[in-house]
Design a protein around this motif. Structure first.
Motif, short mmCIF file in Angstrom:
data_model
loop_
_atom_site.label_atom_id
_atom_site.label_comp_id
_atom_site.label_asym_id
_atom_site.label_seq_id
_atom_site.Cartn_x
_atom_site.Cartn_y
_atom_site.Cartn_z
N GLY A 129 -6.51 2.06 4.37
CA GLY A 129 -5.08 1.35 4.18
C GLY A 129 -5.21 1.35 2.76
O GLY A 129 -6.80 0.59 2.08
N PHE A 130 -4.15 0.27 2.50
CA PHE A 130 -4.31 -0.66 1.55
C PHE A 130 -3.16 -1.50 1.01
O PHE A 130 -2.31 -1.30 1.56
CB PHE A 130 -4.63 0.59 -0.15
N GLY A 131 -3.75 -2.10 -0.05
CA GLY A 131 -2.37 -3.42 -0.84
C GLY A 131 -1.53 -3.04 -1.67
O GLY A 131 -1.75 -2.56 -2.42
N LEU A 132 -0.26 -3.79 -1.71
CA LEU A 132 0.28 -3.33 -2.88
C LEU A 132 1.15 -5.08 -3.71
O LEU A 132 1.29 -5.82 -2.10
CB LEU A 132 1.64 -2.62 -2.26
N PHE A 133 0.39 -6.03 -4.44
CA PHE A 133 0.82 -7.49 -4.60
C PHE A 133 1.81 -6.85 -5.96
O PHE A 133 2.32 -6.30 -6.63
CB PHE A 133 -0.77 -7.94 -4.80
N GLY A 134 3.24 -8.07 -5.75
CA GLY A 134 4.27 -8.23 -6.06
C GLY A 134 5.22 -8.19 -5.75
O GLY A 134 5.52 -8.37 -4.55
N THR A 135 6.74 -8.92 -6.03
CA THR A 135 7.72 -8.91 -5.42
C THR A 135 7.88 -7.41 -5.33
O THR A 135 7.99 -5.84 -6.21
CB THR A 135 8.59 -9.70 -6.31
N PHE A 136 9.15 -7.42 -4.34
CA PHE A 136 9.33 -5.73 -3.95
C PHE A 136 10.45 -5.26 -4.67
O PHE A 136 9.90 -3.79 -5.09
CB PHE A 136 10.27 -5.71 -2.59
N TYR A 137 10.95 -6.23 -5.29
CA TYR A 137 11.85 -5.45 -6.57
C TYR A 137 11.13 -4.65 -7.99
O TYR A 137 11.85 -4.32 -8.19
CB TYR A 137 13.33 -6.58 -6.92
#
Length: 264
Positions: free
Chosen positions: A91-99
């Protein structure tokens, strides 16, 4: 398969962190290993390290688990080998606002966390049920228990793993197959840019846990047939906090924490 034949375990995300630590534990218990990761160099290093303390058979598969239908490709490569343990750790992550985040990376994360994990279990599980034995460990996160602004897709995908694991665990009662979902809090792994070897102690701390301790906790929980495994008393408390304060309030708290992380 003969009763005295060695058992086989499949581990995704096995090149480092929790996946590597879980593979070590499996090897020590005599399991033959099928280790899967996208990083061929680290995967070879993991194999070399494991073989220093174990003489088990290790098969490596270098695969991008975020690709559509990659689970079917893996299943074909297994070539009829009976899988006794599945550990879905990659797995891995993703940071920031969805838009504002990159959709290609976001969709790859969803494919990996949700579709590949689910499809792999779907392909291997029927054989486990026929044999009347098998263990599945899905690595989720403490993030599964509430929404996570600025990591919306990551939190949601981990919530899926928690819900899915609990549901099929109930369906499999009486079959001899168990499903455990491991929900650790912050852990010193490559997810935070820190390799497993960088952990100087072997415990679950207040803010950051050692992957060896988390892996050991999850491994024992899997073998004991526990459904939900949350390492650390403080993490257990955090998992029920949304029920105490409401999900709306805890979502606001998470947002404040994430904002501080973004600004730091």
């Amino acid at each position: 398969m003969e009763m005295n034949s060695p058992k086989t375990a499949l581990v995704t995300g096995a090149a480092s962190g929790l996946g590597f630590e879980l593979a070590l534990l499996l090897a020590k218990d005599g399991y033959q290993l099928i280790l899967i990761d996208i990083d061929s160099e680290k995967l070879e290093h993991s194999k070399h390290t494991i073989l220093q303390t174990s003489e088990t058979k290790i098969t490596l598969m270098v695969k991008d688990l975020s690709l559509l239908n990659i689970a079917e490709d893996i299943y074909k490569n297994i070539d009829g080998i009976a899988i006794d343990v599945i550990i879905n750790n990659a797995g891995f992550g993703l940071f920031g606002t969805f838009y504002d985040t990159d959709w290609e990376r976001g969709s790859k994360m969803l494919h990996l966390h949700i579709l590949t994990t689910t499809h792999l279990i779907k392909l291997i599980l029927p054989d486990m049920v026929k044999r009347g034995a098998g263990k599945i460990l899905n690595v989720s996160s403490l993030a599964a228990f509430q929404p996570g602004p600025l990591m919306a897709l990551y939190y949601a995908s981990k919530a899926y793993l928690l819900s899915f694991s609990q549901a099929i665990s109930n369906e499999l009662k009486g079959t001899g197959v168990t499903v455990t979902v491991l929900c650790p809090g912050p852990t010193k792994t490559s997810f935070q840019g820190v390799v497993s070897e960088g952990c100087n102690d072997n415990k679950i701390g207040f803010n950051m846990a050692c992957p060896k301790a988390v892996a050991s906790y999850g491994y024992k929980a899997m073998h004991n047939g526990r459904v939900v495994a949350i390492p650390g008393l403080f993490n257990k408390f955090l998992s029920i906090l949304p029920r105490m304060l409401t999900r709306n309030r805890t979502t606001k708290i998470v947002r404040k924490i994430q904002d501080k992380n973004r600004d730091s």
